[in-house]
Design an enzyme around this catalytic site. Structure first.
Site, short mmCIF file in Angstrom:
data_model
loop_
_atom_site.label_atom_id
_atom_site.label_comp_id
_atom_site.label_asym_id
_atom_site.label_seq_id
_atom_site.Cartn_x
_atom_site.Cartn_y
_atom_site.Cartn_z
N GLY A 8 0.84 -1.22 0.00
CA GLY A 8 0.00 0.00 0.00
C GLY A 8 0.85 1.25 0.00
O GLY A 8 0.49 2.27 0.56
N TYR A 100 -14.49 -9.10 -1.58
CA TYR A 100 -13.16 -8.62 -1.97
C TYR A 100 -12.43 -8.04 -0.75
O TYR A 100 -11.24 -8.27 -0.53
CB TYR A 100 -13.25 -7.57 -3.09
CG TYR A 100 -11.90 -6.99 -3.37
CD1 TYR A 100 -10.95 -7.75 -4.03
CD2 TYR A 100 -11.55 -5.73 -2.89
CE1 TYR A 100 -9.67 -7.27 -4.23
CE2 TYR A 100 -10.28 -5.25 -3.08
CZ TYR A 100 -9.34 -6.01 -3.76
OH TYR A 100 -8.08 -5.53 -3.92
N THR A 132 -7.24 -1.09 13.06
CA THR A 132 -8.03 0.13 12.98
C THR A 132 -8.99 0.30 14.15
O THR A 132 -9.49 -0.70 14.70
CB THR A 132 -8.85 0.13 11.67
OG1 THR A 132 -9.87 1.12 11.74
CG2 THR A 132 -9.54 -1.21 11.43
N GLU A 134 -11.89 1.08 13.83
CA GLU A 134 -13.20 0.56 13.40
C GLU A 134 -13.48 -0.80 14.05
O GLU A 134 -14.62 -1.24 14.08
CB GLU A 134 -13.27 0.45 11.88
CG GLU A 134 -13.29 1.79 11.16
CD GLU A 134 -14.64 2.52 11.25
OE1 GLU A 134 -15.67 1.86 11.34
OE2 GLU A 134 -14.62 3.77 11.25
P1 NDP Z 1 -5.33 4.29 1.49
O1 NDP Z 1 -6.68 3.87 1.02
O2 NDP Z 1 -4.87 5.68 1.23
O3 NDP Z 1 -4.24 3.30 0.87
C1 NDP Z 1 -4.48 1.93 0.72
C2 NDP Z 1 -3.38 1.35 -0.14
O4 NDP Z 1 -3.62 -0.07 -0.29
C3 NDP Z 1 -3.31 1.92 -1.56
O5 NDP Z 1 -1.97 2.02 -1.93
C4 NDP Z 1 -4.02 0.86 -2.38
O6 NDP Z 1 -3.63 0.83 -3.72
C5 NDP Z 1 -3.52 -0.38 -1.67
N1 NDP Z 1 -4.32 -1.57 -1.97
C6 NDP Z 1 -5.67 -1.71 -1.86
N2 NDP Z 1 -6.03 -2.95 -2.19
C7 NDP Z 1 -4.89 -3.61 -2.54
C8 NDP Z 1 -4.60 -4.92 -2.99
N3 NDP Z 1 -5.56 -5.83 -3.17
N4 NDP Z 1 -3.31 -5.25 -3.22
C9 NDP Z 1 -2.32 -4.35 -3.06
N5 NDP Z 1 -2.53 -3.08 -2.64
C10 NDP Z 1 -3.80 -2.73 -2.39
O7 NDP Z 1 -5.26 3.96 3.05
P2 NDP Z 1 -4.39 4.69 4.20
O8 NDP Z 1 -3.04 4.94 3.69
O9 NDP Z 1 -5.19 5.77 4.77
O10 NDP Z 1 -4.36 3.54 5.30
C11 NDP Z 1 -3.30 2.58 5.35
C12 NDP Z 1 -3.77 1.36 6.10
O11 NDP Z 1 -4.16 1.71 7.42
C13 NDP Z 1 -4.99 0.66 5.49
O12 NDP Z 1 -4.84 -0.71 5.69
C14 NDP Z 1 -6.15 1.19 6.30
O13 NDP Z 1 -7.22 0.28 6.30
C15 NDP Z 1 -5.50 1.32 7.66
N6 NDP Z 1 -6.06 2.33 8.53
C16 NDP Z 1 -6.20 3.62 8.10
C17 NDP Z 1 -6.71 4.58 8.93
C18 NDP Z 1 -6.84 6.01 8.50
O14 NDP Z 1 -7.49 6.78 9.20
N7 NDP Z 1 -6.22 6.42 7.41
C19 NDP Z 1 -7.13 4.25 10.31
C20 NDP Z 1 -6.82 2.90 10.69
C21 NDP Z 1 -6.33 1.98 9.82
P3 NDP Z 1 -4.48 1.60 -4.88
O15 NDP Z 1 -3.97 3.03 -4.87
O16 NDP Z 1 -4.15 0.85 -6.09
O17 NDP Z 1 -5.93 1.54 -4.49
#
Ligand code: NDP
Length: 365
Positions: A8, A100, A132, A134
């Protein structure tokens, strides 16, 4: 040189974490899934030409739903630390794509943990799981700490619950250095445009510049504990630097209703907002203006409620207790909500102005 692998990497947190780890002298590998358009905007400033000598930043195509590919990337990169940030991270969207979400967010975490085991890296590789707030969902206790029972209220949170427990289980079963950071909401100018804070700051900027008349929001009563992503990625790193692997809540300890965040954001463009009505009939309008440089009018209706944005099961109140992180990790956030909001509104104004410089360059504020 320490080696980190971030899944990510092109998300909000991935971008800030990569920047932090590069500053600390790490070799940073990132997993990025293929998309039809290049979506690396958040990390373009970190790009290094792979042909150059001493490259410390490298992207690999991968997907959390593909074990073979994750195993190969980990084998090739031999990371000291893995930060699993990849996820379908949008709560409301998880109701539309539950299977998914379970696959990517839940089983995806298992795939990484198994890859470490399959490759015999249990002693070398530490792993951070992006858990999280959540998970707390239906409130069992206020504020929420590492000891508060979970009650997830969305397919996203249920998938993350599996990821949380499988991380704990692999730590206990196989002695992996595997930790959960239970992070409360964290935002920044890099936040995805469909998350409520960014949706608000973008709409405020667009309304102030006369590009948009009003915004539609969901539950204005929802209360969240919002911090800055830049502060929160520091906690992720600290969690993996301890002697023993443990789980930590990362939060500010302050909760704010969505409605208040709207007021705070409009204040950044010199407008005072008043709300009238209740439930789906609640509306926000401009009560007074102190900055005449924007296209705003007193009495202008700027916020309406659209039930389409309500979640089928809502999480009303999140407020975290970061005592453990503060005492054990020495973690202290540098931002508060007003400074975060200020930065986000300023950044969105800048983005809209850059889009059409000639049209907006006369506007002040
Ligand atoms: P974002 O949605 O900004 O980033 C998520 C990332 O995961 C993106 O790079 C996305 O790629 C990638 N991704 C999604 N699905 C896949 C997949 N199947 N395979 C590979 N990569 C994938 O999230 P944040 O940066 O805000 O959050 C980071 C993590 O922290 C996440 O797991 C989120 O659930 C968790 N989190 C976030 C919080 C928040 O407030 N921000 C709070 C608590 C937890 P693409 O750009 O291609 O979609």
């Amino acid at each position: 040189m320490k080696i980190a692998l971030i899944t990510g990497i092109n998300g909000q947190d991935g971008a800030y974490l990569a920047e932090l780890l590069l500053e600390k002298g790490y070799m940073v590998h990132g997993v990025k899934r293929r998309s039809s358009l290049i979506n690396t905007d958040r990390i373009d400033h970190l790009y290094q030409d792979p042909h150059d000598a001493n490259v410390r930043f490298k992207l690999h195509y991968g997907d959390m739903t593909d074990s073979t590919n994750l195993i190969r990337i980990i084998q090739e990169t031999q990371p000291d630390e893995i930060y699993n940030l990849a996820a379908m991270s949008h709560v409301k969207v998880s109701f539309d794509t539950p299977e998914y979400t379970a696959n990517a967010d839940g089983i995806g975490t298992l795939r990484l943990l198994e890859a470490i085991r399959i490759l015999g890296l249990e002693k070398k590789t530490r792993i951070y799981q992006a858990s999280t707030s959540e998970l707390y969902g239906l409130v069992q206790e206020v504020p929420q700490s590492e000891k508060t029972p979970f009650y997830p209220r969305s397919p996203y949170a249920v998938a993350k619950l599996y990821a949380y427990w499988i991380t704990v289980n692999y730590r206990e079963a196989y002695n992996l250095y595997a930790c959960n950071g239970i992070l409360f909401n964290h935002e920044s100018p890099l936040r995805g445009e469909t998350f409520v804070t960014r949706k608000i700051t973008r709409a405020v900027a667009a309304i102030a510049l006369g590009l948009q008349q009003k915004m539609y929001l969901g539950n204005l009563d929802a209360r969240r504990d919002w911090g800055h992503a830049k502060d929160y990625v520091k906690a992720m790193w600290l969690i993996l630097q301890q002697e023993t692997p443990e789980d930590y809540v990362i939060a500010t300890g302050i909760t704010t209703p969505v409605r208040e965040f709207v007021k705070m954001a409009f204040a950044e463009v010199g407008a005072e907002i008043e709300f009238t009505g209740e439930g789906v009939d609640e509306k926000g309008f401009i009560k007074s203006i102190t900055n005449s440089g924007f296209s705003l009018k007193v009495g202008q209706e700027v916020v309406l409620v659209d039930p389409a944005y309500f979640r089928p099961t809502e999480v009303e109140l999140l407020i975290g207790d970061p005592t453990k992180a503060k005492t054990k990790l020495g973690w202290e956030p540098e931002y508060n909500l007003p400074s975060l909001c200020k930065e986000m509104v300023a950044s969105d104004l800048e983005i809209f102005r850059k889009d059409d410089k000639t049209q907006w360059e006369h506007l002040a504020g």
